[in-house]
Design a protein around this motif. Sequence first.
Motif, PDB file in Angstrom:
ATOM      1  N   PHE A   1       0.895  -1.162   0.000  1.00 51.39           N
ATOM      2  CA  PHE A   1       0.000   0.000   0.000  1.00 51.39           C
ATOM      3  C   PHE A   1       0.932   1.211   0.000  1.00 51.39           C
ATOM      4  O   PHE A   1       1.315   1.718   1.050  1.00 51.39           O
ATOM      5  N   HIS A   2       1.316   1.642  -1.184  1.00 48.63           N
ATOM      6  CA  HIS A   2       2.381   2.632  -1.323  1.00 48.63           C
ATOM      7  C   HIS A   2       1.939   4.074  -1.089  1.00 48.63           C
ATOM      8  O   HIS A   2       2.749   4.936  -0.796  1.00 48.63           O
ATOM      9  N   ARG A   3       0.647   4.328  -1.224  1.00 51.28           N
ATOM     10  CA  ARG A   3       0.127   5.697  -1.039  1.00 51.28           C
ATOM     11  C   ARG A   3      -1.140   5.608  -0.198  1.00 51.28           C
ATOM     12  O   ARG A   3      -2.155   5.078  -0.643  1.00 51.28           O
ATOM     13  N   VAL A   4      -1.069   6.117   1.026  1.00 52.67           N
ATOM     14  CA  VAL A   4      -2.200   6.018   1.952  1.00 52.67           C
ATOM     15  C   VAL A   4      -2.399   7.381   2.609  1.00 52.67           C
ATOM     16  O   VAL A   4      -1.521   7.863   3.325  1.00 52.67           O
ATOM     17  N   ILE A   5      -3.547   7.984   2.337  1.00 50.70           N
ATOM     18  CA  ILE A   5      -3.847   9.311   2.853  1.00 50.70           C
ATOM     19  C   ILE A   5      -4.997   9.203   3.848  1.00 50.70           C
ATOM     20  O   ILE A   5      -6.117   8.818   3.478  1.00 50.70           O
ATOM     21  N   ASP A   6      -4.704   9.530   5.110  1.00 49.27           N
ATOM     22  CA  ASP A   6      -5.695   9.452   6.174  1.00 49.27           C
ATOM     23  C   ASP A   6      -6.931  10.266   5.801  1.00 49.27           C
ATOM     24  O   ASP A   6      -6.819  11.395   5.317  1.00 49.27           O
ATOM     25  N   GLY A   7      -8.109   9.681   5.967  1.00 49.79           N
ATOM     26  CA  GLY A   7      -9.346  10.373   5.656  1.00 49.79           C
ATOM     27  C   GLY A   7      -9.689  10.408   4.177  1.00 49.79           C
ATOM     28  O   GLY A   7     -10.704  10.988   3.781  1.00 49.79           O
ATOM     29  N   PHE A   8      -8.847   9.759   3.335  1.00 47.40           N
ATOM     30  CA  PHE A   8      -9.116   9.757   1.902  1.00 47.40           C
ATOM     31  C   PHE A   8      -9.122   8.324   1.367  1.00 47.40           C
ATOM     32  O   PHE A   8     -10.183   7.727   1.194  1.00 47.40           O
ATOM     33  N   MET A   9      -7.920   7.729   1.138  1.00 47.06           N
ATOM     34  CA  MET A   9      -7.888   6.386   0.558  1.00 47.06           C
ATOM     35  C   MET A   9      -6.538   5.718   0.766  1.00 47.06           C
ATOM     36  O   MET A   9      -5.555   6.356   1.116  1.00 47.06           O
ATOM     37  N   ALA A  10      -6.531   4.377   0.533  1.00 40.36           N
ATOM     38  CA  ALA A  10      -5.313   3.553   0.572  1.00 40.36           C
ATOM     39  C   ALA A  10      -5.119   2.956  -0.814  1.00 40.36           C
ATOM     40  O   ALA A  10      -5.999   2.258  -1.323  1.00 40.36           O
ATOM     41  N   GLN A  11      -3.963   3.241  -1.439  1.00 41.43           N
ATOM     42  CA  GLN A  11      -3.699   2.791  -2.811  1.00 41.43           C
ATOM     43  C   GLN A  11      -2.650   1.684  -2.829  1.00 41.43           C
ATOM     44  O   GLN A  11      -1.652   1.742  -2.118  1.00 41.43           O
ATOM     45  N   THR A  12      -2.883   0.700  -3.699  1.00 37.66           N
ATOM     46  CA  THR A  12      -2.011  -0.460  -3.838  1.00 37.66           C
ATOM     47  C   THR A  12      -2.095  -0.971  -5.277  1.00 37.66           C
ATOM     48  O   THR A  12      -2.689  -0.333  -6.132  1.00 37.66           O
ATOM     49  N   GLY A  13      -1.487  -2.118  -5.533  1.00 34.89           N
ATOM     50  CA  GLY A  13      -1.680  -2.790  -6.811  1.00 34.89           C
ATOM     51  C   GLY A  13      -0.616  -2.563  -7.864  1.00 34.89           C
ATOM     52  O   GLY A  13      -0.778  -3.011  -8.995  1.00 34.89           O
ATOM     53  N   ASP A  14       0.478  -1.865  -7.517  1.00 35.67           N
ATOM     54  CA  ASP A  14       1.567  -1.700  -8.489  1.00 35.67           C
ATOM     55  C   ASP A  14       2.357  -2.999  -8.512  1.00 35.67           C
ATOM     56  O   ASP A  14       3.283  -3.201  -7.740  1.00 35.67           O
ATOM     57  N   VAL A  15       1.981  -3.912  -9.411  1.00 30.78           N
ATOM     58  CA  VAL A  15       2.603  -5.241  -9.425  1.00 30.78           C
ATOM     59  C   VAL A  15       4.010  -5.212 -10.014  1.00 30.78           C
ATOM     60  O   VAL A  15       4.790  -6.139  -9.799  1.00 30.78           O
ATOM     61  N   LYS A  16       4.362  -4.145 -10.726  1.00 29.94           N
ATOM     62  CA  LYS A  16       5.698  -4.040 -11.319  1.00 29.94           C
ATOM     63  C   LYS A  16       6.744  -3.608 -10.292  1.00 29.94           C
ATOM     64  O   LYS A  16       7.827  -4.186 -10.221  1.00 29.94           O
TER      65      LYS A  16
ATOM     66  N   PHE B   1     -18.267   7.448  -5.015  1.00 25.59           N
ATOM     67  CA  PHE B   1     -17.118   7.067  -4.209  1.00 25.59           C
ATOM     68  C   PHE B   1     -17.429   7.388  -2.746  1.00 25.59           C
ATOM     69  O   PHE B   1     -17.313   8.516  -2.297  1.00 25.59           O
ATOM     70  N   THR B   2     -17.858   6.350  -2.025  1.00 27.25           N
ATOM     71  CA  THR B   2     -18.173   6.454  -0.606  1.00 27.25           C
ATOM     72  C   THR B   2     -17.206   5.560   0.163  1.00 27.25           C
ATOM     73  O   THR B   2     -16.396   4.843  -0.432  1.00 27.25           O
TER      74      THR B   2
ATOM     75  N   PRO C   1     -16.077   9.359   1.895  1.00 23.36           N
ATOM     76  CA  PRO C   1     -16.630   9.784   0.604  1.00 23.36           C
ATOM     77  C   PRO C   1     -15.717  10.819  -0.076  1.00 23.36           C
ATOM     78  O   PRO C   1     -15.082  11.628   0.597  1.00 23.36           O
ATOM     79  N   ALA C   2     -15.693  10.775  -1.412  1.00 19.77           N
ATOM     80  CA  ALA C   2     -14.940  11.745  -2.210  1.00 19.77           C
ATOM     81  C   ALA C   2     -15.733  12.040  -3.484  1.00 19.77           C
ATOM     82  O   ALA C   2     -15.462  11.467  -4.537  1.00 19.77           O
TER      83      ALA C   2
END
Length: 196
Positions: free
Chosen positions: A71-86, A119-120, A145-146
Amino acid sequence: MQLKKLASLLVVLAGVLAASLPASAADKENTLIITLKDGDVTVALRPDLAPKHVAQIKKLVREGAYDNVAFHRVIDGFMAQTGDVKFGNMKKGFNPEAVGTGGSDLPDLPAEFSQTEQFTRGVVGMARSQDPNSANSQFFIMFAPAPNLDGQYTIVGKVESGMDLVDKIKKGDEADNGTVKDPDRMIKVRIAADNK
């Protein structure tokens, strides 16, 4: 006799209603299970909204591509991003400078933006560059939500259980766009129908 007819009608109606509803945990072929450090998160995938994106996610899951991805990019109160398989696999080839810029060997996908879903909290969306047709393997899970993302990013599913575990994912540095040092990862990702 009337009771039998009524019972038959109810069974038919239940089947019609079930077919028209979004994916749920009962639909094991479209149920994604992400094992985090604290337990399993269950996501109902939405092939009704984004058939190409869901098919690509399932292909990558079945190849084991998402296992150990950060989870390389995680912003509190917004979202957690992952999935860069490369660049995001923490057991092989993790690159902290490049993570977030990669995808997979599969082709990028044409946008499948929804005009009916928002996006909730708990919604899973596909990450992309400025090009609307650039989503590949990266995705994010919403903490809140965003509305600014509505109709701009592809929705692929929603967390059905384990959102409390998503909340525990290590947060990134807000001053550095959510970049996470020593990030948490998806330990294992599977499709429920595969029963592995």
